[in-house]
Design a protein around this motif. Structure first.
Motif, short mmCIF file in Angstrom:
data_model
loop_
_atom_site.label_atom_id
_atom_site.label_comp_id
_atom_site.label_asym_id
_atom_site.label_seq_id
_atom_site.Cartn_x
_atom_site.Cartn_y
_atom_site.Cartn_z
N PRO A 209 52.27 -7.44 23.17
CA PRO A 209 52.45 -7.26 24.61
C PRO A 209 51.35 -6.45 25.28
N ASP B 62 48.35 -6.70 24.88
CA ASP B 62 47.17 -7.52 25.15
C ASP B 62 47.19 -8.12 26.54
N LEU B 63 48.32 -8.05 27.24
CA LEU B 63 48.43 -8.60 28.58
C LEU B 63 47.92 -7.62 29.64
N HIS B 64 47.41 -8.16 30.73
CA HIS B 64 47.17 -7.33 31.90
C HIS B 64 48.51 -6.88 32.47
N GLU C 281 50.33 -9.51 34.37
CA GLU C 281 50.91 -10.55 33.53
C GLU C 281 52.17 -10.06 32.84
N ALA C 282 52.13 -8.83 32.34
CA ALA C 282 53.30 -8.27 31.67
C ALA C 282 54.50 -8.22 32.61
N ARG D 287 58.52 -14.18 25.72
CA ARG D 287 57.47 -13.17 25.79
C ARG D 287 56.37 -13.44 24.78
N THR E 213 52.55 -14.46 25.71
CA THR E 213 51.49 -13.52 25.35
C THR E 213 50.42 -14.19 24.51
N ARG F 70 48.34 -16.58 26.64
CA ARG F 70 47.34 -15.85 27.44
C ARG F 70 46.21 -15.32 26.56
N TRP F 71 46.53 -14.94 25.32
CA TRP F 71 45.49 -14.54 24.37
C TRP F 71 44.52 -15.69 24.13
N ARG G 280 42.34 -16.03 27.16
CA ARG G 280 41.33 -14.97 27.23
C ARG G 280 40.15 -15.29 26.30
N PRO H 55 43.27 -11.31 34.89
CA PRO H 55 44.67 -11.74 34.73
C PRO H 55 44.85 -13.14 35.27
#
Length: 228
Positions: A22, A24-26, A29-30, A41, A45, A48-49, A52, A64
């Motif tokens: 978690p 690792d999220l902006h 985003e979180a 979740r 996550t 989104r990883w 990125r 983000p």
């Protein structure tokens, strides 16, 4: 696997298990998944990883990725991208908007859609086409592949044109390519999507999109990348 479906210039990253935390999220985003169940979740996550890492592959900033008015992530200026996740798979692709005009991917498990779903996603001609494909290649769940391909069409079309599509707004046809894979559980090919509604900017967006598909490891993957 997703990199096999997109052309040079598109950076693709995928994962078969959750590899991100978690943190690792902006923060923005979180906040989107603060009340989500654990499964949601984790898949969010890791997806989104993947995104990125795809942006890093382009040398683009790790901004983000927040949803726009209809849920599509807003990518950094000058970048197009697409994200997908399903049970056992997460993926993202990104490309410079100078290299591609439209980009969309989707992943689904190679299993049947629910009862009654096919009637809502497939036009009569598509249902006949799927029956023929099922007789020839029964190991592919063509109803689910149709759903996936239409999702990829929507993900490519909406950011490109600003117009939403329903399942009835495009008709698809699939091809199976001999030698598409070297394993017993691998099949692949192409598909064509004919858009049945007018585009807001006809000169800039054609009424036909070409995509690629792959069936492997219990998954169905679809992708569309329109050259810029």
């Amino acid at each position: 696997m997703i990199e096999r479906l997109v052309p040079e210039g598109v950076v693709a990253v995928d994962a078969f298990e959750d590899v991100a935390e978690p943190g690792d999220l902006h923060p923005e985003e979180a906040a989107l998944i603060a009340r989500a169940v654990d499964t949601r979740r984790r898949e969010f996550t890791t997806a989104r990883w993947c995104a990125r890492r795809a942006l890093a592959g382009l040398g683009a900033p790790a901004a983000p990725l927040l949803p726009g008015p209809h849920g599509a992530p807003a990518w950094p200026e000058g970048v197009l991208g697409s994200i997908t996740h399903c049970t056992g798979f997460r993926a993202a692709v990104a490309a410079r908007s100078s290299a591609v005009a439209a980009l969309g991917i989707d992943a689904e498990p190679n299993g049947p859609v629910g009862d009654g779903v096919l009637g809502t996603i497939a036009l009569p001609g598509e249902r006949r086409h799927l029956r023929e494909l099922t007789r020839a290649e029964p190991e592919v769940r063509w109803d689910r592949l149709l759903f996936s391909a239409k999702e990829a069409v929507y993900k490519a079309w909406y950011p490109w044109t600003g117009r939403r599509l329903g399942f009835e707004d495009a008709t698809l046809a699939f091809t199976v390519e001999t030698g598409a894979g070297d394993g017993d559980d691998r099949l692949g090919g192409g598909f064509t999507a004919r858009i049945l509604v007018p585009a807001p900017r006809p000169a800039a967006s054609p009424d036909r999109l070409e995509g690629r598909w792959l069936a492997e490891r219990g998954l169905l993957l679809t992708a569309i990348a329109v050259p810029g």
